[in-house]
Design a protein around this motif. Structure first.
Motif, PDB file in Angstrom:
ATOM      1  N   GLY A 192     -24.493  58.737 -17.826  1.00 28.78           N
ATOM      2  CA  GLY A 192     -24.962  57.706 -16.904  1.00 28.78           C
ATOM      3  C   GLY A 192     -24.184  56.411 -17.050  1.00 28.78           C
ATOM      4  O   GLY A 192     -23.756  55.808 -16.058  1.00 28.78           O
ATOM      5  N   LEU A 210     -27.634  62.203 -21.005  1.00 26.49           N
ATOM      6  CA  LEU A 210     -28.036  61.387 -19.853  1.00 26.49           C
ATOM      7  C   LEU A 210     -27.599  59.932 -20.027  1.00 26.49           C
ATOM      8  O   LEU A 210     -27.082  59.310 -19.095  1.00 26.49           O
ATOM      9  CB  LEU A 210     -29.545  61.485 -19.635  1.00 26.49           C
ATOM     10  N   TRP A 258     -18.569  62.441 -13.264  1.00 27.59           N
ATOM     11  CA  TRP A 258     -19.643  63.049 -14.076  1.00 27.59           C
ATOM     12  C   TRP A 258     -19.349  64.473 -14.508  1.00 27.59           C
ATOM     13  O   TRP A 258     -19.665  64.824 -15.636  1.00 27.59           O
ATOM     14  CB  TRP A 258     -21.018  62.898 -13.405  1.00 27.59           C
TER      15      TRP A 258
END
Length: 160
Positions: free
Chosen positions: A117, A113, A69
């Motif tokens: 994700g 996001l 991430w």
């Protein structure tokens, strides 16, 4: 003695300072660009920005052992910043606007996001190799790109 107002070549109203602008297109700003032209330009800009995003992500992840991430986050920030700066002026030919800039930041937060994700989720499901990382990138970026184009075309670059 009064001071003269600052001169702004590309807009006439006073507003908050805008982000860095690229002298990419000198023609007058207009949101009257047809869908086909916008789509072709969006794809060209997206491909270039995607190379920056993926390149930095892979460099950090495999070259410097940065986890999924944070590596993807850095790549996303570089890619989307580049895409916004070029798309605002060239793809959508829109004048600078504080409201539009805030709307883009909110959109990019959502697509960040979604993108990060999906990339992180698929990276945990699949074997960690460059091939699977590329596939995860394509799925994540493809999803975020569709959201991004639709919202920019129908909402953000209609803001006047």
């Amino acid at each position: 003695m009064s001071r003269p107002e600052p001169s702004h070549e590309d807009f006439t109203s006073r507003h908050a300072p805008m982000p860095i602008e690229l002298p990419f297109d000198d023609e007058e700003a207009s949101t009257d660009v047809d869908l086909r032209t916008q789509l072709v330009r969006f794809v060209i800009v997206g491909a270039f920005s995607g190379l920056l995003d993926f390149g930095l992500t892979i460099l950090l992840q495999y070259g410097l052992d940065v986890p999924f991430w944070p590596a993807k986050s850095a790549g996303f920030i570089l890619g989307t910043t580049t895409a916004y700066l070029i798309n605002r002026r060239w793809t959508f030919r829109a004048a600078p606007s504080t409201l539009r800039f805030v709307a883009v930041i909110l959109l990019y937060l959502v697509t960040y996001l979604v993108n990060t994700g999906i990339y992180t989720g698929l990276s945990h499901l699949w074997q960690e190799t460059i091939v699977y990382s590329f596939l995860a990138y394509v799925v994540a970026q493809g999803t975020a790109t569709v959201i991004n184009f639709v919202v920019q075309r129908l909402v953000i670059f209609r803001i006047r």
